[in-house]
Write a protein that holds these residues in place. Sequence first.
Motif, PDB file in Angstrom:
ATOM      1  N   LEU A   1       0.870  -1.176   0.000  1.00 13.71           N
ATOM      2  CA  LEU A   1       0.000   0.000   0.000  1.00 13.71           C
ATOM      3  C   LEU A   1       0.903   1.220   0.000  1.00 13.71           C
ATOM      4  O   LEU A   1       1.864   1.282   0.773  1.00 13.71           O
ATOM      5  N   LYS A   2       0.608   2.181  -0.867  1.00 13.73           N
ATOM      6  CA  LYS A   2       1.439   3.383  -0.975  1.00 13.73           C
ATOM      7  C   LYS A   2       0.540   4.604  -1.160  1.00 13.73           C
ATOM      8  O   LYS A   2      -0.571   4.478  -1.677  1.00 13.73           O
ATOM      9  N   PRO A   3       1.038   5.783  -0.821  1.00 17.91           N
ATOM     10  CA  PRO A   3       0.296   7.002  -1.156  1.00 17.91           C
ATOM     11  C   PRO A   3       0.164   7.101  -2.680  1.00 17.91           C
ATOM     12  O   PRO A   3       1.101   6.791  -3.418  1.00 17.91           O
ATOM     13  N   GLY A   4      -0.994   7.519  -3.146  1.00 19.03           N
ATOM     14  CA  GLY A   4      -1.256   7.562  -4.581  1.00 19.03           C
ATOM     15  C   GLY A   4      -0.687   8.768  -5.289  1.00 19.03           C
ATOM     16  O   GLY A   4      -0.556   8.761  -6.516  1.00 19.03           O
ATOM     17  N   GLN A   5      -0.327   9.806  -4.557  1.00 24.29           N
ATOM     18  CA  GLN A   5       0.161  11.030  -5.182  1.00 24.29           C
ATOM     19  C   GLN A   5       1.401  10.760  -6.027  1.00 24.29           C
ATOM     20  O   GLN A   5       2.388  10.191  -5.562  1.00 24.29           O
ATOM     21  N   GLY A   6       1.316  11.122  -7.297  1.00 19.27           N
ATOM     22  CA  GLY A   6       2.435  10.966  -8.213  1.00 19.27           C
ATOM     23  C   GLY A   6       2.596   9.573  -8.792  1.00 19.27           C
ATOM     24  O   GLY A   6       3.514   9.332  -9.565  1.00 19.27           O
ATOM     25  N   VAL A   7       1.718   8.637  -8.441  1.00 21.19           N
ATOM     26  CA  VAL A   7       1.805   7.274  -8.954  1.00 21.19           C
ATOM     27  C   VAL A   7       0.985   7.169 -10.236  1.00 21.19           C
ATOM     28  O   VAL A   7      -0.207   7.473 -10.226  1.00 21.19           O
ATOM     29  N   ALA A   8       1.635   6.751 -11.322  1.00 21.00           N
ATOM     30  CA  ALA A   8       0.908   6.552 -12.580  1.00 21.00           C
ATOM     31  C   ALA A   8      -0.156   5.488 -12.353  1.00 21.00           C
ATOM     32  O   ALA A   8       0.120   4.430 -11.790  1.00 21.00           O
ATOM     33  N   GLY A   9      -1.375   5.788 -12.758  1.00 20.90           N
ATOM     34  CA  GLY A   9      -2.474   4.843 -12.592  1.00 20.90           C
ATOM     35  C   GLY A   9      -3.257   5.032 -11.306  1.00 20.90           C
ATOM     36  O   GLY A   9      -4.216   4.308 -11.071  1.00 20.90           O
ATOM     37  N   SER A  10      -2.881   6.002 -10.484  1.00 20.46           N
ATOM     38  CA  SER A  10      -3.592   6.211  -9.225  1.00 20.46           C
ATOM     39  C   SER A  10      -4.973   6.820  -9.438  1.00 20.46           C
ATOM     40  O   SER A  10      -5.828   6.726  -8.565  1.00 20.46           O
ATOM     41  N   GLN A  11      -5.192   7.421 -10.584  1.00 18.75           N
ATOM     42  CA  GLN A  11      -6.471   8.069 -10.919  1.00 18.75           C
ATOM     43  C   GLN A  11      -6.896   9.053  -9.831  1.00 18.75           C
ATOM     44  O   GLN A  11      -8.077   9.212  -9.544  1.00 18.75           O
TER      45      GLN A  11
ATOM     46  N   ALA B   1      -6.420   8.815  -6.625  1.00 18.72           N
ATOM     47  CA  ALA B   1      -6.690   8.218  -5.313  1.00 18.72           C
ATOM     48  C   ALA B   1      -5.572   8.574  -4.337  1.00 18.72           C
ATOM     49  O   ALA B   1      -4.402   8.653  -4.706  1.00 18.72           O
ATOM     50  N   ALA B   2      -5.946   8.758  -3.093  1.00 20.82           N
ATOM     51  CA  ALA B   2      -4.957   9.085  -2.059  1.00 20.82           C
ATOM     52  C   ALA B   2      -4.096   7.882  -1.709  1.00 20.82           C
ATOM     53  O   ALA B   2      -2.967   8.029  -1.247  1.00 20.82           O
ATOM     54  N   LEU B   3      -4.624   6.683  -1.940  1.00 15.94           N
ATOM     55  CA  LEU B   3      -3.934   5.453  -1.578  1.00 15.94           C
ATOM     56  C   LEU B   3      -4.066   4.457  -2.724  1.00 15.94           C
ATOM     57  O   LEU B   3      -5.105   4.392  -3.386  1.00 15.94           O
ATOM     58  N   VAL B   4      -2.999   3.682  -2.986  1.00 17.81           N
ATOM     59  CA  VAL B   4      -3.025   2.669  -4.042  1.00 17.81           C
ATOM     60  C   VAL B   4      -2.408   1.379  -3.532  1.00 17.81           C
ATOM     61  O   VAL B   4      -1.612   1.379  -2.607  1.00 17.81           O
ATOM     62  N   VAL B   5      -2.809   0.269  -4.164  1.00 13.81           N
ATOM     63  CA  VAL B   5      -2.139  -1.012  -3.971  1.00 13.81           C
ATOM     64  C   VAL B   5      -1.240  -1.183  -5.184  1.00 13.81           C
ATOM     65  O   VAL B   5      -1.684  -1.025  -6.320  1.00 13.81           O
ATOM     66  N   ILE B   6       0.025  -1.463  -4.950  1.00 13.71           N
ATOM     67  CA  ILE B   6       0.978  -1.681  -6.036  1.00 13.71           C
ATOM     68  C   ILE B   6       1.499  -3.113  -5.923  1.00 13.71           C
ATOM     69  O   ILE B   6       1.812  -3.579  -4.830  1.00 13.71           O
ATOM     70  N   CYS B   7       1.568  -3.774  -7.067  1.00 14.32           N
ATOM     71  CA  CYS B   7       2.160  -5.103  -7.120  1.00 14.32           C
ATOM     72  C   CYS B   7       3.284  -5.081  -8.139  1.00 14.32           C
ATOM     73  O   CYS B   7       3.102  -4.602  -9.249  1.00 14.32           O
ATOM     74  N   ARG B   8       4.434  -5.585  -7.748  1.00 13.88           N
ATOM     75  CA  ARG B   8       5.564  -5.747  -8.672  1.00 13.88           C
ATOM     76  C   ARG B   8       5.940  -7.218  -8.680  1.00 13.88           C
ATOM     77  O   ARG B   8       6.032  -7.838  -7.626  1.00 13.88           O
ATOM     78  N   VAL B   9       6.155  -7.738  -9.892  1.00 17.14           N
ATOM     79  CA  VAL B   9       6.500  -9.147 -10.022  1.00 17.14           C
ATOM     80  C   VAL B   9       7.371  -9.330 -11.260  1.00 17.14           C
ATOM     81  O   VAL B   9       7.103  -8.727 -12.297  1.00 17.14           O
ATOM     82  N   PRO B  10       8.458 -10.115 -11.165  1.00 17.99           N
ATOM     83  CA  PRO B  10       9.234 -10.408 -12.367  1.00 17.99           C
ATOM     84  C   PRO B  10       8.331 -11.140 -13.365  1.00 17.99           C
ATOM     85  O   PRO B  10       7.584 -12.047 -12.997  1.00 17.99           O
TER      86      PRO B  10
END
Length: 98
Positions: free
Chosen positions: A54-64, A66-75
């Motif tokens: 969970l990360k703050p959404g500000q400045g995150v591409a795809g946050s639309q 939102a103040a908060l986003v779930v980000i998943c990173r996977v090889p």
Amino acid sequence: MTTIPNAQGMFEAVWPVVDPTMPRAELLREAAEDLPNVIARHSAQVMGIPKFALKPGQGVAGSQGAALVVICRVPATKTEPRPITRGRSQHERLRPLW
């Protein structure tokens, strides 16, 4: 939700959090359940263990916004798109829109 496959072989998916009062575990569970669909839509193959945060959404591409986003990173690696079928005939093929 936005996905960003990049040149280093990492696949990143971002889900804007609509209800920030939801428990953290529930937000991460929903993202984990949706990840296979997202990976398939983008013709990718997972090559490792996904990491969710969970990360703050500000400045995150795809946050639309939102103040908060779930980000998943996977090889992952890019694969050939799979044919999409629909309707009564399993022989009807649709071209992917991406």
